[in-house]
Design an enzyme around this catalytic site. Sequence first.
Site, PDB file in Angstrom:
ATOM      1  CG  ASN A  77       4.142   4.973   3.310  1.00 51.66           C
ATOM      2  OD1 ASN A  77       4.915   5.674   3.974  1.00 51.66           O
ATOM      3  ND2 ASN A  77       3.009   5.439   2.825  1.00 51.66           N
TER       4      ASN A  77
ATOM      5  CB  SER B 263       1.739   1.319   2.024  1.00 51.75           C
ATOM      6  OG  SER B 263       1.321   2.666   2.173  1.00 51.75           O
ATOM      7  N   GLY B 264      -1.005   1.455   1.667  1.00 50.46           N
ATOM      8  CA  GLY B 264      -2.282   1.469   0.974  1.00 50.46           C
ATOM      9  C   GLY B 264      -2.094   1.174  -0.501  1.00 50.46           C
ATOM     10  CG  ASP B 265      -5.466   0.568  -2.854  1.00 52.18           C
ATOM     11  OD1 ASP B 265      -5.148  -0.623  -2.747  1.00 52.18           O
ATOM     12  OD2 ASP B 265      -6.595   1.006  -2.555  1.00 52.18           O
TER      13      ASP B 265
ATOM     14  N   GLY C 152      -6.488   6.469  -7.000  1.00 56.21           N
ATOM     15  CA  GLY C 152      -6.443   7.371  -5.860  1.00 56.21           C
ATOM     16  C   GLY C 152      -5.387   8.441  -5.939  1.00 56.21           C
TER      17      GLY C 152
END
Length: 651
Positions: A188, A245-247, A620
């Site tokens: 991402n 990317s993140g979670d 999240g």
Amino acid sequence: MNRHFESEEQQNQRPEQQVTRSWGRRPRRALDRAEAMAPPPAPLAASTPLLHGEFGSYPARGARFALTLTSQALHIQRLLPKPEARPRDGFVPLSVISGCCTLRSHSPSDSAAYLCIYTYLRGRRGGRRRAARTFQADGAATYEENRAEAQRWVAALMSLLRGLPLPGEEEITPEVLPRPPRLLLLVNPFGGRGQAWQWCENHVLPMISEAGLSFNLIQTERPNHARELVRGLSLREWDGIVTLSGDGLFYEVLNGLLDRPDWEQAVKMPLGTLPCGSGNALAGAVNRHGGFAPALGLDLLLNCSLLLCRGDSHPLDLLSVTLASGSRCFSFLSVAWGFVSDVDIQSERFRALGRARFTLGTVLGLATLRTYRGRLSYLPTTVESASPGPGHGLPRAKSELTLAPAPAPPVAHSPLHRSVSDLPLPQSALASPGSPEPLPVLSINGGVPELAGDWGGAGEAPLSPDPLLPSPSGSPKAAPLSPITEGHPEMPAASGLPPHTPAGPAASTGGPQDHLLPPLGSPLPSSWVTLEGDFVLVLALSPSHLGADLLAIPHARFDDGVVHLLWVRGGISRAMLLRLFLAMERGSHFNLGCPQVGYAPARAFRLEPLTPRGLLTVDGELVEYGPLQAQIHPGLGTLLTGPPGCAGQGP
């Protein structure tokens, strides 16, 4: 002059799709040979030498080194011109080695072969620094003999890195190595503060190229793009899917696999995460599992990349979450209500700050601290191993808790939207200029510019890659085609890829049945425990971390079969809540003795908000507000973790 890596074409038989322990599952013929060895070799001590030899240096300055390889480290000692009693950087743990390769000189008169080893040791300031150390194998009169010795070292070192058992010293040859694993990387570019692509290009791609991993990279273009891709992906082509990317991107991939008609097999696809976002809780748990000290930012990315190169995998518990509308999604991380979900969602407007957005959001949340009335019910677990140990200071109570085979058959490529071939990479990252044959369709190994400057010294003949194995006879050469070739995904022909999904999580259509949960809204069995009152926050966690630097459940494991419930009752002061989160960075928050803090391990739970307005998040991601319930499914997924280590004591 071309000094880039060329990929190795090792066409070994593809193993069955199952929960794996390492990248390097050996070919069946090698397994049969290993099983025939009797008696089985006894486990080697960490200090037992596996290989020992004398090498020259490159660039050549008259120095000589003794190299000793054990099951845990590479020992380097200078012999000439002056022996070192305590050699600097002489002890190199395998945990900081990404890979190695053999090289040869461009000079026709040079009969030596060269061994190049890539390391990521910590510098004086604590951060990891990449180094490429090249040694000269020159003990024999001919190049062929020196090359065989260098290849023996590469085969032994790569076998140890990939968790493969080593045969006897006389049998260590390049043939013990399986074909390179094939990874699908999803990045991402807007992750974190928009630096995900830069980190990917400058750090991740060089490291996995050094490790000899084969990969294809796709840049996601919109929310739920990754979910759409994996729904129609031909999984036979890949040994793992890794998110950069993140979670949130990992959440998309996981739920996309569970959307598939073949979800029972698809969900076993090993998944990895490389932290390039603002929320990197899963990466924090992987980092701790691998034995590294707590880290953030680039250090955390390098730690997780090193673990990915090792390839070990672990069963991953998944949480099936049923929302008020009856739709379901799957969580690998957390369900949050109250303070944590408020901070997570309301800090989105500060996304440009990266992970600092959570600090700012926490300060603003403390200034406007709220309580939420609700009802939390859970089915207690009876698993002893999941019970908190006394060393963690966690409260324990039953109710309210106040404290050389034939080539693989051809497969159709999925319609991948944007791959590495049409991203703004340097041309050298796609193929080695002047190479006699193109790189394989599923690999761009060795073309990363960072590798090019490692093999040339002032006044020395430059070196070039020397592949361990030639292409097997009969192996098809890579066609000079884009990796985006139209084919049929592993789904019914009429369905194709799903249409564009709006931003926000969508319901999963597959997955196992929730046999522990009655219908949402129905009375709960008498074996459940119910708490009702005013809450500041309620958390349901599967792994140990709530954030990359928040160790919420120190004793949690990826496959403990438990959902860990943590809540804070109303009446807690702002100062105590702040102390709680500061102590969570060390995992010592339960030792504060705060009477408003409760904990319970459970197999299933139901959360019923009685406050008309609020925010609920799953991993999240914002979900619909209202009653929800969830059940843990032990070991349903597979996570690429790397080998386990001693927590907090990594190099």
